[in-house]
Design an enzyme around this catalytic site. Structure first.
Site, short mmCIF file in Angstrom:
data_model
loop_
_atom_site.label_atom_id
_atom_site.label_comp_id
_atom_site.label_asym_id
_atom_site.label_seq_id
_atom_site.Cartn_x
_atom_site.Cartn_y
_atom_site.Cartn_z
CB SER A 144 -0.88 0.03 1.25
OG SER A 144 -1.77 -1.05 1.26
CB CYS A 168 -3.88 -0.66 7.52
SG CYS A 168 -2.35 -0.97 8.40
N GLY A 202 -1.47 -14.96 8.90
CA GLY A 202 -0.98 -16.34 8.94
C GLY A 202 -2.09 -17.35 9.21
CG ASN A 236 2.22 -6.29 9.88
OD1 ASN A 236 2.29 -5.09 9.58
ND2 ASN A 236 1.24 -7.06 9.45
CB ILE A 282 4.88 -2.33 8.68
CG1 ILE A 282 5.53 -3.70 8.92
CG2 ILE A 282 5.67 -1.52 7.67
CD1 ILE A 282 5.64 -4.60 7.73
CB THR A 323 1.79 -14.71 6.58
OG1 THR A 323 1.18 -13.47 6.99
CG2 THR A 323 2.75 -15.15 7.66
C1 LIG Z 1 4.33 -7.76 6.81
C2 LIG Z 1 2.95 -7.48 6.31
C3 LIG Z 1 2.68 -6.28 5.66
C4 LIG Z 1 1.40 -6.01 5.18
N1 LIG Z 1 1.17 -4.83 4.52
C5 LIG Z 1 -0.06 -4.60 3.97
C6 LIG Z 1 -0.30 -3.43 3.19
O1 LIG Z 1 0.59 -2.62 2.94
N2 LIG Z 1 -1.56 -3.25 2.72
C7 LIG Z 1 -2.59 -4.13 2.93
O2 LIG Z 1 -3.70 -3.92 2.46
N3 LIG Z 1 -2.37 -5.27 3.64
C8 LIG Z 1 -1.14 -5.51 4.15
N4 LIG Z 1 -0.92 -6.67 4.86
C9 LIG Z 1 -2.04 -7.63 5.03
C10 LIG Z 1 -1.99 -8.74 3.98
O3 LIG Z 1 -2.13 -8.23 2.68
C11 LIG Z 1 -3.11 -9.77 4.24
O4 LIG Z 1 -4.36 -9.15 4.12
C12 LIG Z 1 -3.01 -10.40 5.62
O5 LIG Z 1 -1.67 -10.56 6.01
C13 LIG Z 1 -3.70 -11.77 5.68
O6 LIG Z 1 -3.16 -12.67 4.73
P1 LIG Z 1 -1.98 -13.73 5.08
O7 LIG Z 1 -2.41 -14.48 6.28
O8 LIG Z 1 -1.86 -14.57 3.84
O9 LIG Z 1 -0.74 -12.91 5.33
C14 LIG Z 1 0.36 -6.96 5.36
C15 LIG Z 1 0.63 -8.15 6.02
C16 LIG Z 1 1.91 -8.44 6.49
C17 LIG Z 1 2.16 -9.74 7.19
#
Ligand SMILES: Cc1cc2nc3c(=O)[nH]c(=O)nc-3n(C[C@H](O)[C@H](O)[C@H](O)COP(=O)(O)O)c2cc1C
Length: 299
Positions: free
Chosen positions: A44, A124, A213, A67, A69, A262
């Site tokens: 993003s 977020c 995750g 996270n 960030i 993740t």
């Molecule tokens: C390190 C990290 C950074 C992320 N940054 C963003 C981001 O910039 N914008 C966003 O919409 N989601 C962000 N997410 C969320 C992921 O896109 C996703 O929606 C969320 O982690 C669930 O999916 P997962 O379990 O496969 O990681 C971030 C997730 C992680 C772990």
């Protein structure tokens, strides 16, 4: 066999790189595309460069990662330089964020000729300055942002929802009524935290962060399942996907495509090919000839 589409955007398979995970540069987005992802979503980015929170910004927990960030990114002007370098092997989606409709509108206009769709990150859980989930928890604000962006862009507008609400269906319906073309769900769950045993202090510098995750998959799946029954627009499922079985569950719940975040951090970019191979094998075994046949099957 693995082809799917959302909003007339054709994908060779249903997997996408999720926003924020290795998608900060054209090099990493191109790498995901070359590694088998059916589409890629950028990290993003906002109107201005943002440093985000100081370290530590991520911490492992049972079943995933937390996270905070803080949406660190170089700002739209710099990010455009990266978007120019996309190889165009697969469709690309720009994930954008802001504090108000004007922010979103201004950024979307600047990038709409460089990507296939925009994904509005109104979800977020650790964003600074009123950006993020504070918007996506409010059906009215969400609708205002969707309307503003829809008025100025020609490409599909996807809204990424937060699970951290009482009723995700209410927010989804509001976004769709305002004109959004597709929904992505879910952003990270929480906020949650971890505390250091030695110092007795929270580990993350922001204290709280969003959980991602495998542990969040059941929640993500339920969100997709519920929203599928309430809206007509395509749904992109995300949350805890690690293998093809997870993808099948999301398709059955009603998703047309899925995003992986993740698990890419743990397994690398090879995960896309691994999932696609597993999915193809599963479909052959079960006699499915298209992804379409599997979408929404559990309803
Ligand atoms: C390190 C990290 C950074 C992320 N940054 C963003 C981001 O910039 N914008 C966003 O919409 N989601 C962000 N997410 C969320 C992921 O896109 C996703 O929606 C969320 O982690 C669930 O999916 P997962 O379990 O496969 O990681 C971030 C997730 C992680 C772990």
């Amino acid at each position: 066999m693995l082809e799917t589409e959302f909003c007339n955007i054709k994908m060779k398979n249903p997997t996408m790189l999720a926003a924020g995970v290795l998608g900060s540069t054209a090099a990493s987005l191109n790498w995901a595309a070359r590694s088998g992802a059916g589409a890629v979503v950028t990290k993003s980015f906002g109107k201005e460069p943002n440093k985000g929170y100081v370290n530590p910004t991520t911490v492992e927990v049972t079943g995933g990662v937390i996270n905070a960030i803080g949406l660190s990114n170089p700002g739209v002007e710099n990010f455009k330089g990266e978007l120019e370098k996309l190889e165009g092997k697969v469709p690309s989606v720009a994930s954008i964020y802001g504090a108000n409709p004007g922010d979103f509108e201004g950024i979307a206009v600047q990038v709409q000729d460089m990507v296939d769709a925009v994904e509005l990150n109104v979800s977020c859980p650790h964003a600074m300055g009123g950006c993020g989930a504070a918007i996506g928890q409010d059906p009215y604000l969400t609708a205002e942002i969707v309307k503003a962006v829809k008025e100025v862009v020609k490409i599909p507008v996807v809204v990424k929802l937060t699970p951290n609400v009482t009723d995700i269906v209410e927010i989804a319906v509001s976004a769709v009524s305002a004109g959004c073309d597709a929904l992505t769900m879910i952003n990270s769950l929480g906020p949650g935290m971890r505390i250091d045993l030695e110092t007795a202090k929270p580990i993350l510098s922001n204290r709280f962060g969003g959980m991602s995750g495998p542990a969040i998959k059941p929640v993500a799946l339920r969100c997709v399942f519920d929203v599928y029954e309430a809206v007509e627009v395509p749904i992109i499922g995300v949350g805890g996907i690690r293998d093809y079985r997870d993808v099948v569950e999301f398709l059955y719940a009603g998703a047309r495509a899925v995003q992986i975040g993740t698990a890419v951090m743990y397994e690398g970019m090879e995960i896309f090919t691994k999932i696609n191979r597993g999915l193809e094998k599963f479909m052959l075994q079960k006699d499915y000839s298209s992804i379409e046949e599997m979408i929404g099957k559990s309803h």
